[in-house]
Design a protein around this motif. Structure first.
Motif, PDB file in Angstrom:
ATOM      1  N   ILE A  48       0.903  -1.274   0.145  1.00 44.36           N
ATOM      2  CA  ILE A  48      -0.074  -0.110  -0.090  1.00 44.36           C
ATOM      3  C   ILE A  48       0.782   1.393  -0.101  1.00 44.36           C
ATOM      4  O   ILE A  48       1.770   1.080   0.669  1.00 44.36           O
ATOM      5  CB  ILE A  48      -0.921   0.032   1.170  1.00 44.36           C
ATOM      6  CG1 ILE A  48      -1.800  -1.369   1.287  1.00 44.36           C
ATOM      7  CG2 ILE A  48      -1.764   1.212   1.336  1.00 44.36           C
ATOM      8  CD1 ILE A  48      -2.653  -1.353   2.564  1.00 44.36           C
ATOM      9  N   VAL A  49       0.652   2.273  -0.888  1.00 40.83           N
ATOM     10  CA  VAL A  49       1.305   3.396  -1.008  1.00 40.83           C
ATOM     11  C   VAL A  49       0.192   4.429  -0.581  1.00 40.83           C
ATOM     12  O   VAL A  49      -0.730   4.583  -1.511  1.00 40.83           O
ATOM     13  CB  VAL A  49       2.136   3.713  -1.981  1.00 40.83           C
ATOM     14  CG1 VAL A  49       2.458   5.263  -2.093  1.00 40.83           C
ATOM     15  CG2 VAL A  49       2.846   2.878  -2.303  1.00 40.83           C
ATOM     16  N   LYS A  50       0.555   5.478   0.286  1.00 34.16           N
ATOM     17  CA  LYS A  50      -0.658   6.683   0.457  1.00 34.16           C
ATOM     18  C   LYS A  50       0.316   7.872   0.298  1.00 34.16           C
ATOM     19  O   LYS A  50       1.238   8.122   0.967  1.00 34.16           O
ATOM     20  CB  LYS A  50      -1.163   6.762   1.962  1.00 34.16           C
ATOM     21  CG  LYS A  50      -2.078   7.940   2.088  1.00 34.16           C
ATOM     22  CD  LYS A  50      -2.293   8.284   3.440  1.00 34.16           C
ATOM     23  CE  LYS A  50      -3.235   9.539   3.636  1.00 34.16           C
ATOM     24  NZ  LYS A  50      -3.607   9.665   5.143  1.00 34.16           N
ATOM     25  N   TYR A  51      -0.194   8.652  -0.878  1.00 31.48           N
ATOM     26  CA  TYR A  51       0.580   9.753  -1.265  1.00 31.48           C
ATOM     27  C   TYR A  51      -0.377  10.940  -1.570  1.00 31.48           C
ATOM     28  O   TYR A  51      -1.256  10.719  -2.464  1.00 31.48           O
ATOM     29  CB  TYR A  51       1.445   9.566  -2.658  1.00 31.48           C
ATOM     30  CG  TYR A  51       2.233  10.683  -2.921  1.00 31.48           C
ATOM     31  CD1 TYR A  51       3.268  11.062  -2.205  1.00 31.48           C
ATOM     32  CD2 TYR A  51       2.211  11.246  -4.183  1.00 31.48           C
ATOM     33  CE1 TYR A  51       4.033  12.309  -2.489  1.00 31.48           C
ATOM     34  CE2 TYR A  51       2.824  12.384  -4.665  1.00 31.48           C
ATOM     35  CZ  TYR A  51       3.863  12.981  -3.976  1.00 31.48           C
ATOM     36  OH  TYR A  51       4.527  13.629  -4.404  1.00 31.48           O
ATOM     37  N   GLU A  54      -3.834   9.946  -1.860  1.00 27.49           N
ATOM     38  CA  GLU A  54      -4.411   9.158  -2.620  1.00 27.49           C
ATOM     39  C   GLU A  54      -3.832   7.684  -2.265  1.00 27.49           C
ATOM     40  O   GLU A  54      -2.536   7.695  -1.820  1.00 27.49           O
ATOM     41  CB  GLU A  54      -4.148   9.221  -3.972  1.00 27.49           C
ATOM     42  CG  GLU A  54      -5.117  10.375  -4.722  1.00 27.49           C
ATOM     43  CD  GLU A  54      -4.778  10.789  -6.079  1.00 27.49           C
ATOM     44  OE1 GLU A  54      -3.951   9.923  -6.647  1.00 27.49           O
ATOM     45  OE2 GLU A  54      -5.225  11.845  -6.490  1.00 27.49           O
ATOM     46  N   TYR A  55      -4.629   6.484  -2.472  1.00 28.48           N
ATOM     47  CA  TYR A  55      -3.786   5.333  -1.913  1.00 28.48           C
ATOM     48  C   TYR A  55      -3.640   4.289  -3.379  1.00 28.48           C
ATOM     49  O   TYR A  55      -4.634   4.451  -4.384  1.00 28.48           O
ATOM     50  CB  TYR A  55      -4.992   4.501  -1.198  1.00 28.48           C
ATOM     51  CG  TYR A  55      -5.239   4.856   0.063  1.00 28.48           C
ATOM     52  CD1 TYR A  55      -4.240   4.279   1.118  1.00 28.48           C
ATOM     53  CD2 TYR A  55      -6.091   5.758   0.479  1.00 28.48           C
ATOM     54  CE1 TYR A  55      -4.320   4.837   2.447  1.00 28.48           C
ATOM     55  CE2 TYR A  55      -6.091   6.186   1.823  1.00 28.48           C
ATOM     56  CZ  TYR A  55      -5.410   5.670   2.903  1.00 28.48           C
ATOM     57  OH  TYR A  55      -5.487   6.329   4.142  1.00 28.48           O
ATOM     58  N   SER A  56      -2.570   3.741  -3.509  1.00 28.91           N
ATOM     59  CA  SER A  56      -2.530   2.829  -4.505  1.00 28.91           C
ATOM     60  C   SER A  56      -1.865   1.510  -4.117  1.00 28.91           C
ATOM     61  O   SER A  56      -1.312   1.403  -2.884  1.00 28.91           O
ATOM     62  CB  SER A  56      -1.433   3.487  -5.587  1.00 28.91           C
ATOM     63  OG  SER A  56      -0.141   3.628  -4.796  1.00 28.91           O
ATOM     64  N   PHE A  57      -1.947   0.558  -4.964  1.00 38.41           N
ATOM     65  CA  PHE A  57      -1.482  -0.838  -4.381  1.00 38.41           C
ATOM     66  C   PHE A  57      -0.516  -1.374  -5.671  1.00 38.41           C
ATOM     67  O   PHE A  57      -0.889  -2.197  -6.431  1.00 38.41           O
ATOM     68  CB  PHE A  57      -2.647  -1.664  -4.276  1.00 38.41           C
ATOM     69  CG  PHE A  57      -3.616  -1.331  -3.428  1.00 38.41           C
ATOM     70  CD1 PHE A  57      -3.813  -1.498  -1.971  1.00 38.41           C
ATOM     71  CD2 PHE A  57      -4.944  -0.283  -3.985  1.00 38.41           C
ATOM     72  CE1 PHE A  57      -4.454  -0.928  -1.067  1.00 38.41           C
ATOM     73  CE2 PHE A  57      -5.701   0.196  -3.077  1.00 38.41           C
ATOM     74  CZ  PHE A  57      -5.636   0.012  -1.647  1.00 38.41           C
ATOM     75  N   GLN A  83       9.651   4.506   1.527  1.00 36.44           N
ATOM     76  CA  GLN A  83       9.154   4.420   2.808  1.00 36.44           C
ATOM     77  C   GLN A  83      10.132   5.115   3.767  1.00 36.44           C
ATOM     78  O   GLN A  83       9.534   5.703   4.782  1.00 36.44           O
ATOM     79  CB  GLN A  83       9.302   2.851   3.062  1.00 36.44           C
ATOM     80  CG  GLN A  83       8.569   2.611   4.538  1.00 36.44           C
ATOM     81  CD  GLN A  83       8.877   1.069   4.716  1.00 36.44           C
ATOM     82  OE1 GLN A  83      10.024   0.482   4.627  1.00 36.44           O
ATOM     83  NE2 GLN A  83       7.586   0.479   5.317  1.00 36.44           N
ATOM     84  N   ASN A  93       2.197  10.999   4.533  1.00 39.63           N
ATOM     85  CA  ASN A  93       2.412   9.633   3.502  1.00 39.63           C
ATOM     86  C   ASN A  93       3.110   8.496   4.064  1.00 39.63           C
ATOM     87  O   ASN A  93       3.856   8.516   4.856  1.00 39.63           O
ATOM     88  CB  ASN A  93       3.150  10.319   2.313  1.00 39.63           C
ATOM     89  CG  ASN A  93       2.420  11.691   1.834  1.00 39.63           C
ATOM     90  OD1 ASN A  93       1.403  11.883   1.584  1.00 39.63           O
ATOM     91  ND2 ASN A  93       3.296  12.490   1.414  1.00 39.63           N
ATOM     92  N   VAL A  95       4.245   4.194   3.224  1.00 42.70           N
ATOM     93  CA  VAL A  95       4.369   3.073   2.486  1.00 42.70           C
ATOM     94  C   VAL A  95       4.241   1.700   3.173  1.00 42.70           C
ATOM     95  O   VAL A  95       5.068   1.733   4.312  1.00 42.70           O
ATOM     96  CB  VAL A  95       5.748   3.002   1.614  1.00 42.70           C
ATOM     97  CG1 VAL A  95       5.984   1.603   0.939  1.00 42.70           C
ATOM     98  CG2 VAL A  95       5.814   4.293   0.593  1.00 42.70           C
TER      99      VAL A  95
END
Length: 347
Positions: A48-51, A54-57, A83, A93, A95
């Protein structure tokens, strides 16, 4: 719902009573299931990445560029560095990385010259190999390759061997004699030479090795099934089925096969162990899967050539021994639990 006969339930109960075989079965099954989802546990991509809210996988999606997460790189993001960067910035943010943040193909030259010893700080829990790849990642991915090879090869070989063996035992006569001669001729073909020739003229692939091992592996089960089918065909229940006009397929699938399944179930674990050993040996000899495919045999070769880095050979030998011992325990327990002499009495 699957309806099991009282005799089958007795055999399963007996199998559970043999603790080392039963617990080995549970442990190996868990490891096999986990290996199917190993990308979620061992991977260089983030879970998971929050930036910027917005979240992305990344582990489930296509390659993401570093520039999408504020990095200067135009190639795929380095999620381990990302991270650390997000943690340092403290802007909300984050990771989330897998337990082992390395995939089996990544090379790490950030520390000492490889191979490097195990280090929790670098998340190389079993160290790295001679070109900086994480040994734990290659061990686990190699386990999935070895077990997949063993199970697929066994399933196809047993399907062919069971079909041919049942036909030989049931029909007998000229068909039986012809197939016997065919098997005798084919069994004289040297397996290792065939491997060497094919590897020299074509690119070794997983499917190629499965196909070659199936070509040579179906004959053993054929002899067992031929003998068992001959034996069962002479029993009264088969003769009664023939007298009642049952078709050949019905006699084989409804009467003979269920009474010969004990042979297949008993031999299966030992065949799995033999297939794992075969693939490991071929990879060790350099006749196996193409580099950089994760392989126990390739790690074993590295360990033999770098005895001054004992973590390599220790890790792979321990993994091989552990898996083969569990498979052997399972096989012994199944053989003891499904022994027909224990629950069957012929009058």
């Amino acid at each position: 719902m699957l309806n099991l006969t009282p005799l089958t339930l007795k055999k399963i109960k007996r199998f559970k009573e043999i603790k080392r075989g039963y617990w080995s079965f549970l442990l190996l099954s868990c490891l096999l299931v986990l290996s199917l989802f190993v990308e979620l546990l061992i991977n260089g991509k983030a879970l998971i990445v929050k930036y910027n809210g917005e979240y992305s996988f990344p582990v489930l999606s296509e390659v993401r560029l570093g520039s999408e997460f504020g990095q200067s790189s135009s190639s795929e993001a380095n999620y381990r560095e990302l991270q650390a960067l997000f943690a340092e910035q403290g802007e909300g943010n984050f990771v989330v990385m897998p337990l082992v943040p390395w995939n089996p193909y990544e090379q790490d030259f950030s520390g000492d010259y490889p191979p490097t010893a195990p280090s929790a700080a670098d998340k190389h829990y079993l160290g790295t190999d001679v070109i900086g790849r994480d040994i734990l990642a290659r061990l686990v991915y190699g386990f999935r390759t070895a077990m997949g090879f063993a199970l697929i090869t066994m399933a196809v070989s047993y399907a062919i061997g069971t079909a041919v063996g049942c036909a030989m035992g049931f029909f007998g006569g000229k068909f039986d004699l012809f197939v016997q001669r065919l098997i005798e001729v084919w069994s004289m073909v040297p397996f290792l030479y065939v491997i060497m020739i094919l590897v020299s003229i074509t690119q070794p692939t997983f499917a190629l090795f499965v196909g070659i091992n199936v070509l040579f592996g179906w004959m053993g089960m054929t002899w067992y099934m031929r003998t068992m089918t001959y034996k069962e065909s002479a029993r009264e229940y088969v003769m009664a089925a023939k007298a009642l006009g049952a078709s050949t397929l019905r006699i084989i699938f409804r009467h003979i096969l269920p009474n010969t399944m004990v042979m297949i179930v008993t031999l299966a674990p030992f065949t799995i162990a033999a297939n794992i050993t075969a693939l490991t040996a071929l990879d060790y000899l350099g006749l196996g899967l193409m580099p950089p495919t994760p392989s126990w045999g390739e790690l074993l070769q590295q360990g033999k050539s770098n005895l001054d880095s004992p973590w390599i050979v220790t890790s792979v030998v321990s993994a091989i021994v552990l898996v083969l011992v569990m498979v052997t325990f399972i096989g012994e327990a199944i053989r003891a639990a499904f022994d027909p002499k224990k629950f069957t009495r012929y009058v």
